[in-house]
Design an enzyme around this catalytic site. Structure first.
Site, short mmCIF file in Angstrom:
data_model
loop_
_atom_site.label_atom_id
_atom_site.label_comp_id
_atom_site.label_asym_id
_atom_site.label_seq_id
_atom_site.Cartn_x
_atom_site.Cartn_y
_atom_site.Cartn_z
N ILE A 19 0.81 -1.22 0.00
CA ILE A 19 0.00 0.00 0.00
C ILE A 19 0.84 1.26 0.00
CG2 ILE A 19 -2.03 -1.05 1.07
CD1 ILE A 19 -1.14 0.04 3.75
N GLY A 22 8.66 3.82 0.11
CA GLY A 22 9.52 4.98 0.24
C GLY A 22 10.95 4.58 -0.05
N GLY A 23 11.87 5.46 0.24
CA GLY A 23 13.26 5.18 -0.07
C GLY A 23 13.85 4.03 0.72
N VAL A 27 5.37 -0.54 2.73
CA VAL A 27 4.29 -0.70 3.71
C VAL A 27 3.23 -1.62 3.12
CG1 VAL A 27 2.54 0.45 5.11
CG2 VAL A 27 4.72 1.60 4.65
N LYS A 42 5.37 -1.96 8.13
CA LYS A 42 6.44 -1.24 7.44
C LYS A 42 7.68 -2.12 7.47
CE LYS A 42 9.06 3.11 7.52
NZ LYS A 42 9.16 4.45 8.15
N ASP A 137 11.09 15.55 9.69
CA ASP A 137 10.71 15.29 8.30
C ASP A 137 9.23 15.53 8.09
OD1 ASP A 137 11.27 14.64 5.66
OD2 ASP A 137 11.03 12.48 5.96
#
Length: 289
Positions: A19, A22-23, A27, A42, A137
Site C-alpha cells: 500500500i 519509500g526510499g 508498507v 512497514k 521530516d
C-alpha cells in the site's frame, strides 16, 4: 506464492498487499491473525547497518509516544525467514484515508480544512516535543487525513514516519555530516547541517501549510538547489491570505529559529483560525439568504 504461503511475521502478522513505498521501506496491508484485525506493516528494504539504525530510531521514538494525532506502533521485530537477508519491520495501526500530498494535488483545500489540519498537526507536534522528540521530516506525504467512516466527524490529520526523528538533546542521527530529511521542507538550520530543534518542525510545517494554500512547492529543484534556496531568501508568503495566515506563516518560516513561535502558541492560533473560518462561512451563508 499465495498470500497464505507468505510467512506470518512473529507468528501472527500476515502481509497481503503493498500500500505504500519509500526510499528505505515498503508498507503492506496485513492481518493480525491473533486478534483478527487489519494492520499495516512497514518492512525495511534490508537489515544493513543504516537500515537497522533507522529502524531502531523509529521504533524508539514511536514506543514513547501515544497520541491521537500520531499513527500508533503496535509491535516490532526482525524477519529472519531469509537468514542471509534479515528485514526489520514495524507493525502499525492501519488508518483509512489519504495523505496530504495527494489531497493537495487532487483538489483545492478550503481555508477551514487547512486550519483543521494545522491544528491537528500542531497539537500532535506539541506533544511530540514535550516528550523529547523532534520529527525532522514534516512534509505533506507524512501527514495522513484519516476518515472514520461517519458523516459526523471530519477527517483528522495524523503524523506518520518517525524514521529520522531525533532527541531534542543529544547528537543528530546523521552523524556522518549529511543532511537528513526531505530537501523541499528542510528548515534553514537543517539545510546548514546544524542541530534540528522543535523550531525546525515549526518551519517545515509552515512550508506545508503554505503549500496547502498555493498548491505549489515553495523550494523545488534538486536537493542541493532546494536546500540552498532557503538560505538565500525567505519563502514568498502571499499578502492576501485570509485571516491571520500571512502573519502566521511568515513567523513560522523565519530563518532565525528563535524568531519562530512554539507549537504551544501555534496550536491556540490554529484553533482560533478554525473558529474564525466558521464565522466567515456563517456570515456568507446569511448574506446569500
Amino acid at each position: 506464492m499465495s498470500e497464505h504461503e507468505v510467512p506470518a511475521l512473529l507468528g501472527r502478522y500476515r502481509p497481503h498487499t503493498l500500500i505504500g513505498r519509500g526510499g528505505e521501506a515498503r508498507v503492506f496491508r496485513a492481518t493480525d491473525e491473533l486478534l483478527d484485525r487489519e494492520v499495516a506493516i512497514k518492512v525495511y528494504r534490508s537489515g544493513g547497518e543504516e537500515e537497522m539504525l533507522q529502524y531502531r530510531r523509529e521504533q524508539a521514538a514511536l514506543a514513547r509516544l501515544s497520541h491521537h494525532g500520531i499513527v500508533s506502533l503496535i509491535d516490532a521485530g526482525v524477519d529472519y525467514s531469509a537468514l542471509d537477508d534479515p528485514r526489520p519491520f514495524l507493525v502499525m495501526e492501519l488508518v483509512s484515508g489519504t495523505d496530504l500530498q495527494t489531497a493537495i494535488v487532487e483538489r483545492t483545500l478550503a481555508e477551514r480544512e487547512i486550519a483543521e489540519i494545522a491544528y491537528d498537526v500542531s497539537e500532535a507536534l506539541e506533544y511530540v516535543h514535550a516528550n523529547g522528540v523532534v520529527h525532522r521530516d514534516i512534509k505533506p506525504s507524512n501527514i495522513m487525513l484519516v476518515s472514520y467512516g461517519t458523516t459526523t466527524f471530519r477527517a483528522r490529520a495524523r503524523i506518520t514516519d518517525f524514521g529520522i526523528a531525533s532527541g531534542i538533546v543529544g547528537p543528530e542521527p546523521d552523524e556522518n555530516g549529511t543532511t537528513t530529511g526531505t530537501a523541499a521542507y528542510l528548515s534553514p538550520e537543517q539545510a546548514s547541517r546544524e542541530h534540528a530543534t522543535p523550531a525546525s518542525d515549526v518551519y517545515s510545517l509552515g512550508l506545508v501549510l503554505l503549500e496547502c494554500f498555493t498548491r505549489t512547492v515553495t523550494f523545488p529543484g534538486s536537493a542541493v538547489e532546494s536546500a540552498l534556496a532557503r538560505l538565500r531568501a525567505d519563502p514568498p508568503i502571499p499578502g492576501d491570505l485570509p485571516g491571520q495566515w500571512t502573519a502566521l506563516l511568515t513567523a513560522m518560516t523565519a530563518r532565525d529559529p528563535l524568531a519562530r513561535p512554539p507549537f504551544a502558541t501555534l496550536t491556540a492560533a490554529f484553533r482560533d483560525a478554525v473558529i474564525e473560518s466558521d464565522g466567515v462561512h456563517a456570515s456568507a451563508g446569511v448574506s446569500r439568504d
